[in-house]
Design a protein around this motif. Structure first.
Motif, mmCIF file in Angstrom:
data_model
loop_
_atom_site.group_PDB
_atom_site.id
_atom_site.type_symbol
_atom_site.label_atom_id
_atom_site.label_comp_id
_atom_site.label_asym_id
_atom_site.label_seq_id
_atom_site.Cartn_x
_atom_site.Cartn_y
_atom_site.Cartn_z
ATOM 1 N N ARG A 8 14.891 -9.129 -75.331
ATOM 2 C CA ARG A 8 15.296 -9.392 -73.541
ATOM 3 C C ARG A 8 14.332 -7.982 -72.834
ATOM 4 N N LEU A 9 14.191 -7.919 -71.776
ATOM 5 C CA LEU A 9 14.046 -6.651 -71.205
ATOM 6 C C LEU A 9 16.244 -5.629 -70.967
ATOM 7 N N ASP A 10 16.187 -7.183 -70.642
ATOM 8 C CA ASP A 10 17.818 -6.692 -70.016
ATOM 9 C C ASP A 10 18.973 -5.854 -71.367
ATOM 10 N N GLU A 11 18.321 -5.994 -72.869
ATOM 11 C CA GLU A 11 18.944 -5.721 -74.399
ATOM 12 C C GLU A 11 18.106 -4.487 -74.890
ATOM 13 N N GLU A 50 7.817 0.400 -73.292
ATOM 14 C CA GLU A 50 7.200 -0.070 -71.536
ATOM 15 C C GLU A 50 8.014 -0.910 -71.300
ATOM 16 N N ASP A 51 8.099 -2.018 -70.533
ATOM 17 C CA ASP A 51 8.574 -3.214 -70.400
ATOM 18 C C ASP A 51 8.010 -3.947 -71.061
ATOM 19 N N LYS A 56 7.769 -10.968 -71.441
ATOM 20 C CA LYS A 56 7.050 -12.555 -71.671
ATOM 21 C C LYS A 56 5.297 -12.455 -71.961
ATOM 22 N N ASP A 57 4.976 -12.110 -70.439
ATOM 23 C CA ASP A 57 3.386 -11.452 -70.484
ATOM 24 C C ASP A 57 2.793 -10.255 -71.154
ATOM 25 N N GLY A 58 3.551 -9.214 -71.282
ATOM 26 C CA GLY A 58 3.639 -8.814 -72.489
ATOM 27 C C GLY A 58 3.265 -8.454 -73.732
ATOM 28 N N ARG A 59 3.345 -9.565 -73.935
ATOM 29 C CA ARG A 59 3.179 -9.760 -75.964
ATOM 30 C C ARG A 59 1.680 -9.937 -75.925
#
Length: 184
Positions: A8-11, A50-51, A56-59
Motif C-alpha cells: 500500500r502507499l502508506d508502506e 512512483e505512487d 490498485k489502479d496502477g497494477r
C-alpha cells in the motif's frame, strides 16, 4: 510459508528502508562493491517508485509486493511493465535483512509473483537484470528458472518498447556490469 501481497502507499517508506537502509543494501548497491548503482535517498526512491506502484489502479504498469514468511514481512518484490513490450514484465526483489537470505525465500517469492502475473495480467515473459557481481542473486534467479541471455542487446530490444530503449537499456548497473536473465 511464503506469501506475497500488494504493498500500500502508506508502506512506501518502510520499503525504502528495506532497500536503502538495511544490512542487505551493500549486497546489491552502493560503494564499495556497486559504485555504478548508488544507494537512493528518499527523494530519489520516490522518483523511481512512483505512487502507481502502490495503488490498485496502477497494477497494469507495475506494483511493489510485500513478501511474508508465516505472516512476518521479510522483503519485497517489484514488477514493472510500463516500459516493456506486451506480455512481459521486469522483476526485482530485495529482502529486509540478511537473516532471510540463503533460505530460498526469494526464489519462492519470485515463483509466486510470476504465477500471479501469468494468471492475473497475462504476462508470460520475465526479465531480471542483476549485477554480474551479485552471484547469490544470480544463483537464486537460476533456481527460479531464469537463464542468462546469450545476446543481451537483442533481448533488451525484444523486451523494451522502442521509446524507452535509451532510458532503460543499461539497467541499474550499466550494460557492461549487468547480467540479463530471462524466463519464458
Amino acid at each position: 510459508m511464503i506469501n506475497i501481497r500488494h504493498a500500500r502507499l502508506d508502506e512506501k517508506y518502510k520499503i525504502y528502508q528495506w532497500l536503502s537502509l538495511s544490512d542487505t543494501t551493500i549486497m546489491h548497491m552502493g560503494k564499495p562493491n556497486f559504485p555504478e548503482s548508488p544507494i537512493p535517498n528518499w527523494v530519489k526512491f520516490q522518483e523511481d517508485f512512483e505512487d502507481f506502484y502502490f495503488q490498485k489502479d496502477g497494477r497494469e504498469k507495475g506494483s511493489v509486493m510485500i513478501i511474508t514468511l508465516d505472516n512476518e514481512e521479510i522483503g519485497c518484490l517489484c514488477y514493472a511493465r510500463f516500459h516493456l513490450q506486451h506480455g512481459r514484465a521486469e522483476l526485482d526483489i530485495w529482502l529486509k535483512a540478511k537473516k532471510y537470505c540463503g533460505h530460498g525465500y526469494g526464489t519462492d517469492a519470485l515463483e509466486k509473483m510470476m504465477e500471479y502475473l501469468k494468471s492475473n495480467i497475462n504476462i508470460n515473459k520475465f526479465l531480471i537484470r542483476p549485477s554480474k557481481k551479485n552471484i547469490p542473486a544470480i544463483k537464486s534467479y537460476q533456481k527460479a528458472g531464469f537463464s542468462n541471455a546469450n545476446a543481451k542487446k537483442a533481448v533488451i530490444k525484444e523486451y523494451l518498447l522502442p521509446e524507452y530503449l535509451e532510458e532503460y537499456a543499461d539497467g541499474d548497473y550499466g550494460f557492461e556490469n549487468t547480467t540479463v536473465m530471462i524466463r519464458e
